[in-house]
Enzyme design. Structure first.
Site, PDB file in Angstrom:
ATOM      1  N   ASN A  92       0.837  -1.202   0.019  1.00 55.23           N
ATOM      2  CA  ASN A  92      -0.147   0.049  -0.016  1.00 55.23           C
ATOM      3  C   ASN A  92       0.956   1.220  -0.113  1.00 55.23           C
ATOM      4  O   ASN A  92       0.525   2.301  -0.580  1.00 55.23           O
ATOM      5  CB  ASN A  92      -0.921   0.013   1.281  1.00 55.23           C
ATOM      6  CG  ASN A  92      -1.542   1.388   1.456  1.00 55.23           C
ATOM      7  OD1 ASN A  92      -2.403   1.766   0.661  1.00 55.23           O
ATOM      8  ND2 ASN A  92      -0.932   1.771   2.473  1.00 55.23           N
ATOM      9  N   SER A 144      -3.459   2.821  -8.556  1.00 57.61           N
ATOM     10  CA  SER A 144      -4.171   4.230  -8.433  1.00 57.61           C
ATOM     11  C   SER A 144      -5.039   4.213  -9.866  1.00 57.61           C
ATOM     12  O   SER A 144      -4.743   3.667 -10.930  1.00 57.61           O
ATOM     13  CB  SER A 144      -3.523   5.408  -8.367  1.00 57.61           C
ATOM     14  OG  SER A 144      -4.142   6.523  -8.492  1.00 57.61           O
ATOM     15  N   TYR A 157       4.254  10.291 -10.917  1.00 55.33           N
ATOM     16  CA  TYR A 157       3.248   9.442 -10.088  1.00 55.33           C
ATOM     17  C   TYR A 157       2.885   8.487 -11.121  1.00 55.33           C
ATOM     18  O   TYR A 157       2.668   7.303 -10.847  1.00 55.33           O
ATOM     19  CB  TYR A 157       2.294  10.286  -9.562  1.00 55.33           C
ATOM     20  CG  TYR A 157       1.378   9.493  -8.494  1.00 55.33           C
ATOM     21  CD1 TYR A 157       1.644   9.061  -7.496  1.00 55.33           C
ATOM     22  CD2 TYR A 157       0.127   9.467  -8.982  1.00 55.33           C
ATOM     23  CE1 TYR A 157       0.869   8.056  -6.590  1.00 55.33           C
ATOM     24  CE2 TYR A 157      -1.078   8.762  -8.337  1.00 55.33           C
ATOM     25  CZ  TYR A 157      -0.393   7.932  -6.944  1.00 55.33           C
ATOM     26  OH  TYR A 157      -1.182   7.491  -6.352  1.00 55.33           O
ATOM     27  N   SER A 160       5.036   5.609 -11.995  1.00 55.78           N
ATOM     28  CA  SER A 160       5.170   4.715 -11.136  1.00 55.78           C
ATOM     29  C   SER A 160       4.043   3.689 -10.956  1.00 55.78           C
ATOM     30  O   SER A 160       4.023   2.305 -10.709  1.00 55.78           O
ATOM     31  CB  SER A 160       5.478   5.270  -9.828  1.00 55.78           C
ATOM     32  OG  SER A 160       4.543   6.145  -9.120  1.00 55.78           O
ATOM     33  N   LYS A 161       2.658   4.287 -10.985  1.00 57.72           N
ATOM     34  CA  LYS A 161       1.623   3.673 -10.774  1.00 57.72           C
ATOM     35  C   LYS A 161       1.362   2.715 -11.938  1.00 57.72           C
ATOM     36  O   LYS A 161       0.731   1.612 -11.996  1.00 57.72           O
ATOM     37  CB  LYS A 161       0.388   4.478 -10.685  1.00 57.72           C
ATOM     38  CG  LYS A 161       0.554   5.121  -9.142  1.00 57.72           C
ATOM     39  CD  LYS A 161       0.520   3.980  -7.889  1.00 57.72           C
ATOM     40  CE  LYS A 161       0.536   4.456  -6.689  1.00 57.72           C
ATOM     41  NZ  LYS A 161       0.388   3.490  -5.448  1.00 57.72           N
TER      42      LYS A 161
END
Length: 238
Positions: A92, A144, A157, A160-161
């Site tokens: 997480n 996400s 971001y 990475s997701k």
């Protein structure tokens, strides 16, 4: 769907000190699991553990850095030695810095890749042998909506997701022969002050995401809830 009991399950949750991780720890402990709450802030983990005292299960604070291979290997082995098993890993921990790509600092980029991707890789790498040895278990990654669509200012971001999504897909294929489940949750905006901005009042609550993680982990043996994309209902403007 009749959910299984989490009584006596050994669950590892990273990013546990606040937000979604905090909510998941409390819910899984409420359902009877022994939850190892992993984050770097020992004080917040101790407070979280105290919140779980009236619950059926327990929360064990375990502060360490998930971007350190030696820390992860040592602590995963400690848990496996103590209990003889690991049942569920929830990756997480995550963070975001938002700016046009040319304005992101190298330090911001590296921090997102280290926590969001490397940390997920390291925790998985050292937990997987304990799952495949018993031919059972579950890994749940928290990605996400930004791992499915891009937006300006989200270059680091989103990268990475999207990586977490690819990682999840490959892991699913590799662990399927070992009867180990792999799932991913893709939340939209959540009321966690993520990204240092005030959350919208209609955003998802951390408990909403925790409930999906619980349903994934407690699903019947013959069912894998593989991917869930969660978005808040945005009120119509007049």
């Amino acid at each position: 769907m009749q959910l299984q009991s989490l009584q006596d399950k050994i669950v590892l949750i990273t990013g546990a000190s606040r937000g979604i991780g905090h909510a998941m720890c409390l819910l899984f402990a409420e359902k009877g699991a022994t939850v190892y709450a992993i984050a770097r802030n020992a004080d917040l983990l101790d407070k979280l553990s105290a919140e779980a005292q009236p619950l059926e299960g327990e929360i064990v604070p375990l502060p360490f850095d998930i971007t350190s291979a030696s820390d992860v290997e040592k602590n995963v082995q400690y848990i496996a030695d103590k209990h003889g098993k690991i049942d569920v890993l929830i990756n997480n921990a995550g963070l975001g810095h938002f700016a046009p790509i040319h304005e992101l600092t190298v330090e911001q980029w590296d921090e997102m890749m280290n926590v969001n991707l490397k940390g997920t890789f390291l925790c998985t790498k050292y937990v997987v042998p304990h799952l495949t040895r018993r031919q059972t278990g579950h890994i749940i990654n928290i990605s996400s909506v930004a791992g499915t669509v891009t937006f300006p200012g989200g270059g680091g971001y989103c990268t990475s997701k999207f990586g977490v999504m690819a990682f999840t897909d490959i892991l699913t294929q590799e662990l399927k022969p070992h009867n180990v489940k792999v799932s991913v949750i893709c939340p939209g905006s959540v009321q966690t002050y993520f990204g240092q901005t005030e959350p919208k009042d209609y955003s998802l609550r951390p408990d909403d995401v925790a409930q999906i993680a619980y349903q994934m982990a407690a699903a019947p043996e013959h069912i894998i809830l593989n991917q869930v994309i969660m978005r808040p209902v945005v009120p119509q403007t007049k």
